[in-house]
Scaffold this motif. Structure first.
Motif, short mmCIF file in Angstrom:
data_model
loop_
_atom_site.label_atom_id
_atom_site.label_comp_id
_atom_site.label_asym_id
_atom_site.label_seq_id
_atom_site.Cartn_x
_atom_site.Cartn_y
_atom_site.Cartn_z
N UNK A 60 -14.06 -10.94 -22.48
CA UNK A 60 -14.93 -9.92 -23.05
C UNK A 60 -15.38 -10.35 -24.44
N UNK A 61 -16.66 -10.17 -24.73
CA UNK A 61 -17.21 -10.44 -26.06
C UNK A 61 -18.09 -9.26 -26.45
N UNK A 62 -18.15 -8.96 -27.74
CA UNK A 62 -18.88 -7.77 -28.18
C UNK A 62 -19.97 -8.14 -29.18
N UNK A 63 -20.82 -7.15 -29.46
CA UNK A 63 -21.82 -7.32 -30.50
C UNK A 63 -23.15 -6.69 -30.15
N UNK A 64 -23.88 -6.30 -31.18
CA UNK A 64 -25.24 -5.79 -31.06
C UNK A 64 -26.15 -6.96 -30.71
N UNK A 65 -26.85 -6.88 -29.57
CA UNK A 65 -27.69 -8.01 -29.15
C UNK A 65 -28.80 -8.31 -30.15
N UNK A 66 -29.17 -7.34 -30.96
CA UNK A 66 -30.24 -7.55 -31.94
C UNK A 66 -29.74 -8.14 -33.25
N UNK A 67 -28.43 -8.33 -33.37
CA UNK A 67 -27.82 -8.88 -34.58
C UNK A 67 -27.52 -10.36 -34.33
N UNK A 68 -28.26 -11.23 -34.97
CA UNK A 68 -28.12 -12.65 -34.69
C UNK A 68 -26.74 -13.20 -35.04
N UNK A 69 -26.10 -12.63 -36.06
CA UNK A 69 -24.77 -13.10 -36.43
C UNK A 69 -23.72 -12.69 -35.40
N UNK A 70 -23.81 -11.44 -34.93
CA UNK A 70 -22.89 -10.96 -33.90
C UNK A 70 -23.05 -11.75 -32.61
N UNK A 71 -24.29 -12.07 -32.24
CA UNK A 71 -24.50 -12.80 -31.00
C UNK A 71 -24.11 -14.25 -31.13
N UNK A 72 -24.30 -14.83 -32.31
CA UNK A 72 -23.82 -16.19 -32.53
C UNK A 72 -22.31 -16.25 -32.34
N UNK A 73 -21.61 -15.23 -32.85
CA UNK A 73 -20.16 -15.16 -32.69
C UNK A 73 -19.78 -15.01 -31.21
N UNK A 74 -20.55 -14.19 -30.47
CA UNK A 74 -20.26 -14.00 -29.05
C UNK A 74 -20.44 -15.30 -28.26
N UNK A 75 -21.52 -16.01 -28.55
CA UNK A 75 -21.75 -17.31 -27.91
C UNK A 75 -20.62 -18.28 -28.27
N UNK A 76 -20.22 -18.28 -29.56
CA UNK A 76 -19.12 -19.16 -29.99
C UNK A 76 -17.86 -18.89 -29.19
N UNK A 77 -17.55 -17.61 -28.97
CA UNK A 77 -16.33 -17.25 -28.25
C UNK A 77 -16.35 -17.76 -26.83
N UNK A 78 -17.48 -17.59 -26.14
CA UNK A 78 -17.58 -18.07 -24.76
C UNK A 78 -17.45 -19.59 -24.71
#
Length: 245
Positions: A60-78
């Motif tokens: 599971x990964x979380x984050x606001x899809x419109x927040x580039x920093x949150x999504x960068x973190x989600x991609x990093x986790x995967x």
């Protein structure tokens, strides 16, 4: 990436509805899956557990899809969990309905933030990270063709999704990455059925020549096709609607 390397997918909005069905379908195809959620951690963890119970791999990964920093973190986790990324499916979106004349412009802004900016942010990350032989799959809607009243702002946001999807496919020339959009028609999800009486549901079910509503599984089959064998389908919008339009 060799042919026997397990493929890895990230599905935004993967904790419920069509997104969860897509997660489970890709997992059955042998992919490790990042299950993205925005607010409901418990539901995302349930989805991960369901995949793991069938012998699959998920996180599971979380984050606001419109927040580039949150999504960068989600991609990093995967990438950190599974070693890379091959497929990105962006099912995350919101739908707020109103005639154009009376639409609350705050609702317009909310939809545009999630549906347009969110798709752009996810597509941008995917374009930078997906490995050769991979696929990026965004979500549009058949309402861009059907022109149902009250869907004007929503359809406009999805028209933007189609435009950026088709352009990104051309921008990734030479990288062996396909970019497509799936455009479902009326689909029997909890969100779709909410607030509709049986007569309205029956009318929509009869609209398609196949005379039924779509199911999340129908939509997930189209995603699996684009994510796997459909290497010669690129820069397209796949209308997954039983022939309604």
């Amino acid at each position: 990436m060799t042919n026997n390397t397990p493929r890895v997918a990230l599905v935004t909005g993967g904790s419920g509805g069509i997104g969860r069905t897509v997660v489970e379908r890709l997992a059955r195809d042998g992919m490790a899956v990042g299950v993205h959620y925005a607010g409901n951690k418990a539901r995302a963890e349930e989805t991960v557990a369901a995949v793991q119970a069938l012998g699959g791999r998920a996180v599971a990964v979380s984050g606001d899809v419109a927040d580039e920093h949150a999504m960068s973190d989600a991609f990093d986790t995967v990438e950190r969990e599974f070693g890379g990324l091959d497929v990105v499916v962006n099912t995350a979106g919101i739908m707020l309905l109103s005639p154009i004349a009376t639409l609350d412009l705050d609702d317009l802004d909310r939809m545009h933030r999630t549906n347009i900016r969110g798709t752009f942010v996810v597509s941008q990350q995917a374009a930078r990270r997906v490995r050769r032989g991979g696929a990026i799959i965004n979500f549009s809607t058949s309402v861009t063709r059907l022109q149902f009243p009250a869907y004007g702002a929503y359809a406009a946001s999805k028209g933007a999704v189609e435009a950026m999807t088709l352009i990104l496919a051309r921008e990734l020339r030479g990288k062996d990455i396909t970019v497509n959009a799936v455009a479902p028609g009326p689909t029997a999800t909890e969100l779709f059925l909410d607030g509709k009486d049986q007569a309205a549901i029956d009318t929509l079910a009869k609209a398609a020549p196949l005379e039924r509503l779509g199911t999340p599984e129908d939509v997930a089959e189209s995603v699996a096709f684009l994510a796997g064998p459909a290497r010669w389908v690129n820069g397209q919008v796949l209308y997954t609607n039983g022939g309604v339009a």
